[in-house]
Design an enzyme around this catalytic site. Structure first.
Site, PDB file in Angstrom:
ATOM      1  CG  HIS A  30      -1.806  -0.954   1.566  1.00 10.70           C
ATOM      2  ND1 HIS A  30      -1.469  -2.094   2.228  1.00 10.70           N
ATOM      3  CD2 HIS A  30      -3.138  -1.038   1.327  1.00 10.70           C
ATOM      4  CE1 HIS A  30      -2.546  -2.849   2.377  1.00 10.70           C
ATOM      5  NE2 HIS A  30      -3.572  -2.238   1.838  1.00 10.70           N
TER       6      HIS A  30
ATOM      7  CG  ASP B  54       1.645  -0.873   3.439  1.00  6.80           C
ATOM      8  OD1 ASP B  54       0.852  -0.501   4.301  1.00  6.80           O
ATOM      9  OD2 ASP B  54       1.380  -1.704   2.553  1.00  6.80           O
TER      10      ASP B  54
HETATM   11  C1  XUL Z   1      -7.755  -6.699   4.444  1.00  7.28           C
HETATM   12  C2  XUL Z   1      -6.987  -7.063   3.251  1.00  7.28           C
HETATM   13  C3  XUL Z   1      -6.109  -6.006   2.680  1.00  7.28           C
HETATM   14  C4  XUL Z   1      -6.022  -6.002   1.198  1.00  7.28           C
HETATM   15  C5  XUL Z   1      -5.229  -4.849   0.622  1.00  7.28           C
HETATM   16  O1  XUL Z   1      -8.557  -7.705   4.943  1.00  7.28           O
HETATM   17  O2  XUL Z   1      -7.024  -8.184   2.808  1.00  7.28           O
HETATM   18  O3  XUL Z   1      -4.854  -6.183   3.248  1.00  7.28           O
HETATM   19  O4  XUL Z   1      -5.452  -7.175   0.709  1.00  7.28           O
HETATM   20  O5  XUL Z   1      -5.716  -3.615   1.015  1.00  7.28           O
END
Ligand code: XUL
Ligand code: CO
Length: 438
Positions: free
Chosen positions: A100, A103
């Site tokens: 992300h 992150d």
């Molecule tokens: C949350 C989830 C996230 C997504 C990316 O449950 O799975 O980590 O994969 O935002």
């Protein structure tokens, strides 16, 4: 030297090895049905749980040694995290990672700062990727952690929040493109509601549909070649998430004319939270033509939340792997370990052990599924079950050449009296079980 430097690069040593820091089954160059194991699995480490999560839960703070974390992450801390992350990735020896925006980057207060900090870290990431030979499976924008997103991002009651989210997605999609990312993911963590009493569901869905269309338009405008993926989840953090499962996502894509543009990133733990089998979601996505990628973390059958555990039961995964083989593997997707350590796994080594165990589990499931597909017994069982449809009657129905009244007349005239036929479920289950020997 980083936190993760104490381990020698992880290699395949075979099932007999006593070394816990070696692969027993995952042999990346081993050919399975004409494709290298690495190319079947396309494994990815996730940046957030692995490097950006301190081991906090709703009852207590961080337990894991992650010295680069603080409420406000400086550029120096982001750089230290990057160093450690790529040290780990290089030693683990799998091809991909996922991240992300927030992150990886230094904490930003404004959108201009966000843009700048994201560019700074992703430029450095690109250098690290080139040096380590690591590729980006997908990027995504975090549109759920900051308080501004408490009421949703693309489904927020406030268009200024919606605009913030649009800016974050634009920056992150463009960064993903610069990094050669193969997909871009949207997980609608707060695209849903806690109560219908204060929610205009129809308006929110229309806003969300427009948001996704804008993302797709922008993808084409900038020439991003990757796949846009939606990650379904039924709830958590909201009580109800609009993208609750593959079927709900497909209906949403149909309504907004996006079935050819967007696919799904299926997470095992999200499927089970929706009360569905993981293989159901993979099979349904293939049936709708929107299968994309997989987050391979599992839940715990004893509790009803998203525990994000590393997979360690190959047999459980085999039915989905059979689907993957029938699909001839991922197009742009892969297996992302969206999995986190338990809070007591406080040694740096634990992150290696968790991934090694998970990767070997995928390799075991792949080998078992390949044997089952090659043997063809299960395929024959299914084929025989539908054999009557290969008749003239079946062909006339399937082609749409017959209407209800004609079909009814035919059934009456022929005095149809079809005999029950065994579904052979126990045999099918035994076929799976006996091939799980790796
Ligand atoms: C949350 C989830 C996230 C997504 C990316 O449950 O799975 O980590 O994969 O935002
Ligand atoms: Co996920």
């Amino acid at each position: 030297m980083t936190l993760f430097s104490s381990i020698e690069p992880v290699r395949y040593e075979g099932p007999e090895t006593a070394n816990e820091f070696a692969y027993r089954v995952y042999d990346k160059d081993r050919e399975v049905l004409g494709k290298r194991m690495e190319d079947w699995l396309r494994c990815a480490v996730c940046y957030w749980h692995s490097f950006n999560w301190p081991g906090a839960d709703i009852f207590g703070g961080g337990t894991l040694p992650r010295p680069w974390l603080a409420p406000k992450i400086t550029q120096e801390m982001a750089d230290e995290k990057l160093e450690a992350a790529f040290d780990f990735l290089k030693r683990l020896g799998i091809p991909y990672f996922t991240f992300h925006d927030v992150d990886a980057m230094a904490t930003a207060a404004t959108l201009k700062e966000h843009d700048r900090n994201l560019r700074t870290i992703t430029e450095k990431m690109q250098q690290k990727m080139a040096a380590a030979g690591t590729k980006l499976l997908w990027g995504t924008a975090n549109l759920f952690s900051h308080p501004r997103y408490a009421g949703g991002a693309a489904t927020s009651p406030d268009p200024e929040v919606y605009a913030w989210a649009a800016a974050q997605v634009r920056f992150c999609l463009e960064a993903t493109q610069r990094m050669g990312g193969e997909n871009y993911v949207l997980w609608g963590g707060r695209e849903g509601y806690d109560s219908l009493l204060n929610t205009d569901l129809k308006r929110e869905l229309d806003h969300y549909g427009r948001f996704l269309s804008m993302v797709v338009e922008h993808k084409h405008r900038i020439g991003f070649k990757g796949t846009i993926l939606i990650e379904p989840k039924p709830f958590e953090p909201t009580k109800h998430q609009y993208d609750r499962d593959v079927a709900a996502v497909f209906a949403f894509l149909q309504k907004y004319g996006l079935t050819k543009e967007v696919r799904v990133n299926i997470e095992v733990n999200h499927a089970t939270l929706a009360g569905l089998d993981f293989e159901h979601e993979v099979t349904a996505a293939r049936a709708y033509g929107i299968f994309g990628s997989i987050d391979i973390n599992r839940g715990d059958p004893r509790n009803g939340w998203d525990t994000d555990q590393f997979p360690n039961n190959a047999q459980e995964l085999v039915p989905a792997f059979i689907q993957l083989i029938e699909e001839k593997g991922f197009a742009t997707g892969g297996f992302n370990f969206d999995a986190k350590l338990r809070r007591q796994s406080v040694d740096a080594d634990d992150l290696y052990l968790a991934h090694i165990g998970g990767i070997d589990t995928l390799a075991r499931a792949l080998l078992a599924a390949a044997d089952i597909v090659t043997e063809r017994k299960l395929a024959r069982l299914k084929q025989e079950r539908y054999q009557r449809w290969d008749s003239d009657l079946g062909a006339r129905i399937e082609s749409g050449a017959i209407d209800l009244a004609t079909l009814a007349d035919l059934a009456v005239e022929r005095n149809l009296d079809p005999a029950p036929k065994s579904g052979r479920q126990e045999l099918a289950e035994s076929i799976i079980a006996r091939h799980c020997k790796y």
